[in-house]
Design a protein around this motif. Structure first.
Motif, PDB file in Angstrom:
ATOM      1  N   MET A   1     -61.504 -36.334-103.812  1.00 29.33           N
ATOM      2  CA  MET A   1     -61.995 -37.242-103.270  1.00 29.33           C
ATOM      3  C   MET A   1     -61.436 -38.422-103.842  1.00 29.33           C
ATOM      4  N   ARG A   2     -61.122 -39.464-103.079  1.00 31.04           N
ATOM      5  CA  ARG A   2     -59.969 -40.598-103.834  1.00 31.04           C
ATOM      6  C   ARG A   2     -60.768 -42.056-103.393  1.00 31.04           C
ATOM      7  N   VAL A   3     -60.682 -42.939-104.250  1.00 27.78           N
ATOM      8  CA  VAL A   3     -61.053 -44.233-103.953  1.00 27.78           C
ATOM      9  C   VAL A   3     -60.035 -45.156-104.451  1.00 27.78           C
ATOM     10  N   GLU A   4     -59.899 -46.245-103.619  1.00 20.97           N
ATOM     11  CA  GLU A   4     -58.643 -46.946-104.053  1.00 20.97           C
ATOM     12  C   GLU A   4     -59.218 -48.249-104.865  1.00 20.97           C
ATOM     13  N   VAL A   5     -58.686 -48.618-105.823  1.00 23.64           N
ATOM     14  CA  VAL A   5     -59.122 -49.734-106.796  1.00 23.64           C
ATOM     15  C   VAL A   5     -58.508 -51.009-106.203  1.00 23.64           C
ATOM     16  N   ARG A   6     -59.036 -52.072-105.714  1.00 19.97           N
ATOM     17  CA  ARG A   6     -58.292 -53.152-105.185  1.00 19.97           C
ATOM     18  C   ARG A   6     -58.402 -54.391-106.270  1.00 19.97           C
ATOM     19  N   ASP A   7     -57.531 -55.104-106.527  1.00 15.73           N
ATOM     20  CA  ASP A   7     -57.543 -56.458-107.498  1.00 15.73           C
ATOM     21  C   ASP A   7     -58.280 -56.135-108.666  1.00 15.73           C
ATOM     22  N   ASN A   8     -57.949 -54.842-109.259  1.00 15.42           N
ATOM     23  CA  ASN A   8     -58.517 -54.344-110.446  1.00 15.42           C
ATOM     24  C   ASN A   8     -59.901 -54.598-110.629  1.00 15.42           C
ATOM     25  N   ASN A   9     -60.606 -54.517-109.344  1.00 18.03           N
ATOM     26  CA  ASN A   9     -62.030 -54.423-109.279  1.00 18.03           C
ATOM     27  C   ASN A   9     -62.702 -53.102-109.569  1.00 18.03           C
ATOM     28  N   LEU A  21     -69.992 -39.786-103.111  1.00 18.81           N
ATOM     29  CA  LEU A  21     -70.708 -38.528-103.670  1.00 18.81           C
ATOM     30  C   LEU A  21     -71.877 -38.304-103.211  1.00 18.81           C
ATOM     31  N   GLN A  22     -72.762 -39.416-103.100  1.00 22.37           N
ATOM     32  CA  GLN A  22     -74.227 -39.139-102.495  1.00 22.37           C
ATOM     33  C   GLN A  22     -74.101 -38.822-101.207  1.00 22.37           C
ATOM     34  N   ARG A  23     -73.470 -39.177-100.290  1.00 25.05           N
ATOM     35  CA  ARG A  23     -73.310 -38.939 -98.750  1.00 25.05           C
ATOM     36  C   ARG A  23     -72.899 -37.400 -98.840  1.00 25.05           C
ATOM     37  N   GLU A  24     -72.005 -36.926 -99.790  1.00 28.43           N
ATOM     38  CA  GLU A  24     -71.524 -35.402 -99.775  1.00 28.43           C
ATOM     39  C   GLU A  24     -72.303 -34.450-100.238  1.00 28.43           C
ATOM     40  N   GLY A  25     -73.387 -35.176-100.882  1.00 29.86           N
ATOM     41  CA  GLY A  25     -74.559 -34.313-101.390  1.00 29.86           C
ATOM     42  C   GLY A  25     -74.054 -33.484-102.488  1.00 29.86           C
ATOM     43  N   TYR A  27     -74.687 -35.090-105.874  1.00 27.89           N
ATOM     44  CA  TYR A  27     -75.769 -35.412-106.853  1.00 27.89           C
ATOM     45  C   TYR A  27     -76.980 -34.380-106.649  1.00 27.89           C
ATOM     46  N   ARG A  28     -77.207 -34.133-105.158  1.00 30.75           N
ATOM     47  CA  ARG A  28     -78.270 -33.023-104.975  1.00 30.75           C
ATOM     48  C   ARG A  28     -78.013 -31.820-105.530  1.00 30.75           C
ATOM     49  N   GLU A  29     -76.759 -31.274-105.397  1.00 29.09           N
ATOM     50  CA  GLU A  29     -76.182 -30.021-105.466  1.00 29.09           C
ATOM     51  C   GLU A  29     -76.295 -29.937-107.117  1.00 29.09           C
ATOM     52  N   MET A  30     -75.860 -30.870-107.890  1.00 32.96           N
ATOM     53  CA  MET A  30     -75.720 -30.828-109.199  1.00 32.96           C
ATOM     54  C   MET A  30     -77.510 -30.677-109.799  1.00 32.96           C
ATOM     55  N   LYS A  31     -78.228 -31.440-109.257  1.00 38.85           N
ATOM     56  CA  LYS A  31     -79.618 -31.227-109.694  1.00 38.85           C
ATOM     57  C   LYS A  31     -80.112 -30.024-109.376  1.00 38.85           C
ATOM     58  N   LEU A  32     -79.617 -29.243-108.502  1.00 38.61           N
ATOM     59  CA  LEU A  32     -80.414 -27.962-107.982  1.00 38.61           C
ATOM     60  C   LEU A  32     -79.636 -26.763-108.834  1.00 38.61           C
ATOM     61  N   ARG A  33     -78.458 -27.213-109.198  1.00 41.60           N
ATOM     62  CA  ARG A  33     -77.831 -26.084-110.308  1.00 41.60           C
ATOM     63  C   ARG A  33     -77.899 -26.235-111.568  1.00 41.60           C
ATOM     64  N   THR A  34     -78.639 -27.445-111.789  1.00 45.07           N
ATOM     65  CA  THR A  34     -78.892 -27.393-113.418  1.00 45.07           C
ATOM     66  C   THR A  34     -80.050 -26.539-113.973  1.00 45.07           C
ATOM     67  N   HIS A  35     -81.122 -26.000-113.311  1.00 48.11           N
ATOM     68  CA  HIS A  35     -82.074 -25.060-113.571  1.00 48.11           C
ATOM     69  C   HIS A  35     -81.878 -23.973-112.533  1.00 48.11           C
ATOM     70  N   PHE A  36     -82.348 -22.814-113.018  1.00 49.82           N
ATOM     71  CA  PHE A  36     -82.358 -21.735-112.284  1.00 49.82           C
ATOM     72  C   PHE A  36     -83.420 -21.999-111.072  1.00 49.82           C
ATOM     73  N   GLU A  37     -83.285 -21.634-110.014  1.00 53.20           N
ATOM     74  CA  GLU A  37     -84.156 -21.444-108.850  1.00 53.20           C
ATOM     75  C   GLU A  37     -84.820 -20.284-108.532  1.00 53.20           C
ATOM     76  N   LYS A  38     -86.144 -19.742-108.648  1.00 56.14           N
ATOM     77  CA  LYS A  38     -86.309 -18.317-107.947  1.00 56.14           C
ATOM     78  C   LYS A  38     -86.004 -18.545-106.464  1.00 56.14           C
TER      79      LYS A  38
END
Length: 66
Positions: A1-9, A21-25, A27-38
């Motif tokens: 994934m790539r993001v351009e930085v414009r004008d040092n912002n 990252l949120q649109r791609e899911g 964060y949701r996947e990281m949360k699911l993989r943090t703990h084992f789910e039966k």
């Protein structure tokens, strides 16, 4: 994934990255993989999500038919 930085912002670029990252899911996947789910919990979660999607589709269909 790539993001351009414009004008040092960097703050704006960071916001864009987080939104992507949120649109791609990621964060949701990281949360699911943090703990084992039966397997039974996973099935129940997926079933609940499917029911929710079906209800939403029914609501949209009913609203469109009016």
């Amino acid at each position: 994934m790539r993001v351009e930085v414009r004008d040092n912002n960097v703050d704006q670029a960071l916001r864009v990255l987080k939104k992507k990252l949120q649109r791609e899911g990621v964060y949701r996947e990281m949360k699911l993989r943090t703990h084992f789910e039966k397997p039974s919990e996973k099935r129940a979660r997926e079933h609940a999500a499917a029911v929710s999607r079906a209800r939403k589709a029914d609501r949209k269909r009913a609203e469109r038919d009016r």
